[in-house]
Design a protein around this motif. Sequence first.
Motif, PDB file in Angstrom:
ATOM      1  N   LEU A 365       0.834  -1.205   0.000  1.00 28.58           N
ATOM      2  CA  LEU A 365       0.000   0.000   0.000  1.00 28.58           C
ATOM      3  C   LEU A 365       0.871   1.258   0.000  1.00 28.58           C
ATOM      4  O   LEU A 365       0.564   2.238  -0.695  1.00 28.58           O
ATOM      5  CB  LEU A 365      -0.929  -0.004   1.213  1.00 28.58           C
ATOM      6  N   ALA A 366       1.955   1.217   0.761  1.00 25.91           N
ATOM      7  CA  ALA A 366       2.864   2.370   0.789  1.00 25.91           C
ATOM      8  C   ALA A 366       3.525   2.564  -0.570  1.00 25.91           C
ATOM      9  O   ALA A 366       3.672   3.699  -1.046  1.00 25.91           O
ATOM     10  CB  ALA A 366       3.917   2.176   1.876  1.00 25.91           C
ATOM     11  N   ALA A 367       3.923   1.463  -1.201  1.00 27.44           N
ATOM     12  CA  ALA A 367       4.586   1.556  -2.512  1.00 27.44           C
ATOM     13  C   ALA A 367       3.633   2.112  -3.568  1.00 27.44           C
ATOM     14  O   ALA A 367       4.015   2.952  -4.381  1.00 27.44           O
ATOM     15  CB  ALA A 367       5.102   0.188  -2.927  1.00 27.44           C
ATOM     16  N   LEU A 368       2.365   1.662  -3.552  1.00 28.23           N
ATOM     17  CA  LEU A 368       1.406   2.131  -4.541  1.00 28.23           C
ATOM     18  C   LEU A 368       1.034   3.600  -4.318  1.00 28.23           C
ATOM     19  O   LEU A 368       0.848   4.362  -5.269  1.00 28.23           O
ATOM     20  CB  LEU A 368       0.145   1.264  -4.509  1.00 28.23           C
ATOM     21  N   SER A 369       0.922   3.989  -3.048  1.00 32.92           N
ATOM     22  CA  SER A 369       0.496   5.368  -2.754  1.00 32.92           C
ATOM     23  C   SER A 369       1.634   6.374  -2.866  1.00 32.92           C
ATOM     24  O   SER A 369       1.388   7.583  -2.821  1.00 32.92           O
ATOM     25  CB  SER A 369      -0.118   5.444  -1.347  1.00 32.92           C
ATOM     26  N   THR A 370       2.862   5.903  -2.984  1.00 39.07           N
ATOM     27  CA  THR A 370       4.002   6.821  -3.133  1.00 39.07           C
ATOM     28  C   THR A 370       4.770   6.562  -4.424  1.00 39.07           C
ATOM     29  O   THR A 370       5.895   7.021  -4.575  1.00 39.07           O
ATOM     30  CB  THR A 370       4.968   6.685  -1.941  1.00 39.07           C
ATOM     31  N   LEU A 371       4.144   5.845  -5.360  1.00 43.99           N
ATOM     32  CA  LEU A 371       4.811   5.497  -6.614  1.00 43.99           C
ATOM     33  C   LEU A 371       4.981   6.756  -7.466  1.00 43.99           C
ATOM     34  O   LEU A 371       4.003   7.338  -7.960  1.00 43.99           O
ATOM     35  CB  LEU A 371       3.989   4.453  -7.365  1.00 43.99           C
ATOM     36  N   PRO A 372       6.220   7.223  -7.657  1.00 46.78           N
ATOM     37  CA  PRO A 372       6.414   8.489  -8.384  1.00 46.78           C
ATOM     38  C   PRO A 372       6.299   8.321  -9.893  1.00 46.78           C
ATOM     39  O   PRO A 372       6.724   7.321 -10.466  1.00 46.78           O
ATOM     40  CB  PRO A 372       7.839   8.900  -7.981  1.00 46.78           C
ATOM     41  N   ILE A 373       5.713   9.326 -10.514  1.00 46.48           N
ATOM     42  CA  ILE A 373       5.662   9.403 -11.965  1.00 46.48           C
ATOM     43  C   ILE A 373       6.971  10.023 -12.450  1.00 46.48           C
ATOM     44  O   ILE A 373       7.369  11.090 -11.981  1.00 46.48           O
ATOM     45  CB  ILE A 373       4.469  10.269 -12.427  1.00 46.48           C
ATOM     46  N   VAL A 374       7.653   9.359 -13.348  1.00 46.16           N
ATOM     47  CA  VAL A 374       8.909   9.907 -13.870  1.00 46.16           C
ATOM     48  C   VAL A 374       8.722  10.566 -15.231  1.00 46.16           C
ATOM     49  O   VAL A 374       9.614  11.269 -15.705  1.00 46.16           O
ATOM     50  CB  VAL A 374       9.999   8.813 -13.954  1.00 46.16           C
ATOM     51  N   GLU A 375       7.557  10.349 -15.832  1.00 47.56           N
ATOM     52  CA  GLU A 375       7.317  10.963 -17.143  1.00 47.56           C
ATOM     53  C   GLU A 375       5.809  11.039 -17.396  1.00 47.56           C
ATOM     54  O   GLU A 375       5.076  10.073 -17.146  1.00 47.56           O
ATOM     55  CB  GLU A 375       7.984  10.141 -18.241  1.00 47.56           C
ATOM     56  N   PHE A 376       5.360  12.211 -17.840  1.00 51.24           N
ATOM     57  CA  PHE A 376       3.989  12.348 -18.319  1.00 51.24           C
ATOM     58  C   PHE A 376       4.035  12.041 -19.815  1.00 51.24           C
ATOM     59  O   PHE A 376       4.285  12.905 -20.646  1.00 51.24           O
ATOM     60  CB  PHE A 376       3.461  13.754 -18.046  1.00 51.24           C
ATOM     61  N   THR A 377       3.838  10.760 -20.142  1.00 51.46           N
ATOM     62  CA  THR A 377       4.127  10.268 -21.490  1.00 51.46           C
ATOM     63  C   THR A 377       3.174  10.813 -22.540  1.00 51.46           C
ATOM     64  O   THR A 377       3.603  11.284 -23.603  1.00 51.46           O
ATOM     65  CB  THR A 377       4.093   8.731 -21.495  1.00 51.46           C
ATOM     66  N   LYS A 378       1.887  10.739 -22.263  1.00 51.21           N
ATOM     67  CA  LYS A 378       0.906  11.217 -23.248  1.00 51.21           C
ATOM     68  C   LYS A 378      -0.293  11.778 -22.500  1.00 51.21           C
ATOM     69  O   LYS A 378      -0.818  11.139 -21.591  1.00 51.21           O
ATOM     70  CB  LYS A 378       0.478  10.083 -24.191  1.00 51.21           C
ATOM     71  N   ASP A 379      -0.736  12.982 -22.910  1.00 42.10           N
ATOM     72  CA  ASP A 379      -1.834  13.652 -22.214  1.00 42.10           C
ATOM     73  C   ASP A 379      -3.167  13.515 -22.928  1.00 42.10           C
ATOM     74  O   ASP A 379      -4.209  13.831 -22.353  1.00 42.10           O
ATOM     75  CB  ASP A 379      -1.507  15.146 -22.033  1.00 42.10           C
TER      76      ASP A 379
END
Length: 598
Positions: A365-379
Amino acid sequence: MNPRNTWRWIAVAAGLFAFIFFYQRHAGKNGSGPVRVLPNLTLAAVTSVQVRPGTLARIRADRTNGVWQLAEPIVYPAQAASIEKLLAGLAQLTPAPYITARELRDRPKADEEYGFSSPQASIFIEQPEHPAHLLIGARTPPGDQVFLQVVGVDGVYVVDADFLKYIPRTADDWRDTTLIELKGLTFDRLAVTNGAKVFELRRDATNKLWRMVYPLQTRANNAKVEESLVALQGVRIHQFVTDDPKVDLGIFGLQSPDLEVALGQGTNTAIRLQFGRSPTNDTRLAYARRLGLDAVVAVPKDLLAPWHASVNDFRDPLLASLTAAVAVIDVRSLDSFSLQQQTNGTWRVRPQGFPADAGLVKDLLAALSTLPIVEFTKDVAIAPDLPTYGLAPPARQYTLKSATTSSSGPTNTIIAELSFGTNQADKVFAQRADEPGFVYAVKLADFQRLPAAGWQMRERRIWNLSTNDVAGATIRQQGRVRQLVRNGPYAWAFAHDSQGMINDLAVEETVSGLCQLTAGAWVAHGAPERARYGLTDNDLQITLELKNGDKASVELGSEAPGNVPYAAISLEGEPWVFECPAWLYVYAQRYLSVPPNP
C-alpha cells in the motif's frame, strides 16, 4: 586666535552651561511634573498618527478595523509594527527634568534654544477624547536626550532620545514590505502565466486539495502549490522604486510581465501580482507590482523560482493517492490473486487461502500510494494508442477497494485502479482508470518491487516455537547424520550414536533463531525452483524435534546466488524457497553442520 572661532566656543559653552544649570536645578522636580509625558495615550485607542519630519512631507497612517493604512503622502498598506513601536515609545516617555511655563517666560528665546522654532518633527496622535500634538526639539548637548513639548500643555520636557529612531523620515519607512499577505485571504483559484506557459488551479471546497483545470483537467501537486504559496508569502519588498501611476511599465519589464500570479475566489480576482526584469545593477532582484496599487517595487528573485517551474511540475507527481482505508487489493497478472482484510484486521490471500503477511501488505500500500511518476508520457491518449504502451490489455493491474456498508449489506468501493503495460528502457508505462486520457511512466525498479503473484505475499513468519518445547535436533548433510539432545537451557549433548564438540551457547542461540524462523522474502515455490537456488539433497538439513512429537524441518543451500543465503521448507507438500536471515544462516552452517568423517 580667530575671533569667529572664539565666539563659537563661547556659544557652545553658554549652551552647555544653560543645560547644566536647568538640569541641576530641575533634576529633582520629577515629582512636581507629570509621571508620564502622555498619561492618556492608549495604544489600542489610537485611530491615526501623523508625522511631519522637519520640513519633509507629512506622513499619515490611519487604523480601521485594526488594520493600519498609509493615507499621506500615498495610499498604501502600512507597516503596523513600525507605527506601534513609535506609539509604544511615546507611551513610555517620562521626563527627566521638567521646565515649567514660568521658567520659560524668563527665557524669551526658549523656542530657539530648545529647537521648537524649527522642530525635528511634529507628531499628531488622534484618539477619542485625548488627541495629542507633540513637537520634537533639539537634542541636549550630550545627545542622549531631547527637548519635547506637548502642544496645549505648559512647560518643556527633557526625555530620553531613544524613541527618535522610530520616527519615519519618508513614507517608505512606514510602508508594509510584505508583497502579499495570504493570512485571512479567501481564495480557491490560482492562475499563473509564466511566459508562454499558462495554467490554472482550483481548490476543492471539501477536501481542500488543488486540481489543475487548465490546460489539463488533472490532479495537482498539492505540496508544490502550498510550498510555492509559502515562498510567495515570504517575499519582502527590497526597494520602493516609483509610485507614479503614469510611469512607463515597459522599462521595468511589466508591460508584458515575465511572470504573473493571480489569486481569486470563484470568478472574482482578489490579487494579481506581476514580475518583470531585473535592475541592471542587481540581477538578484526583479521589478514587481500589485495591480490596484501604483507602486513599482523590487523584490528578491530567489523566492519566485517555484513559480517559474514547468506546468508538469504543478501536476501530481504520484500515480495514486489513497483517500480511504483499503480493505481489498485485487491483482490481475499471470497469477491473479486478491488480498482481503478480515474482520479481525488480518489479511488473507485468495483464492489460495493462506494468511498474508501484514508487513508486506503495508509495504504494498505504501509503494502504490508513493509510486512516483517519472514521465507524463501522453496527455491525450485514445483507445488505438493504448496497445503501443502495452495497456490494452494491461500486463498487470492493481485495484484498491475500500470497505463500505450500504442498505443492501457490505460493499467495496473502488479507490484506485492502476494498470501497467510494457517497459521501455528503465520505465514502465502506466494508467489510471479514472484518467483514461493520460499515459504515465514509472521507474522499472519501482514496478519490479510490486508483487506479481499471490505466493509472494504469504505470511513470512514460518513458525513460532518455544525453545523449551524442543527435545532435540537431527542434522543431515552430505549423507551423514548427527543427532543432538537438549537437556535444558544451554545444555546440549550428542545422542548415543553421535559424537564431536558442542558449543552449548552457540547451539542454543541458533536453535532459538530456528524456532522463530522468518523469511526475509519468499523467492519461489515448487520442486523445479529448489535446485535453481542452490538447494540439493546433500546440503544442510535441520529438523527440530518437539516434545509433543511434532517436527519442523528446514534446509539451507550451500551456495548462495548473488550472495543471498537461501533456505527452503515444505508447505502444502512442495518446497518453498525463501531468503534466510544472514546471521542465522552463518550460525547454522558453523555450529550445526556435520563434520566430515575422519
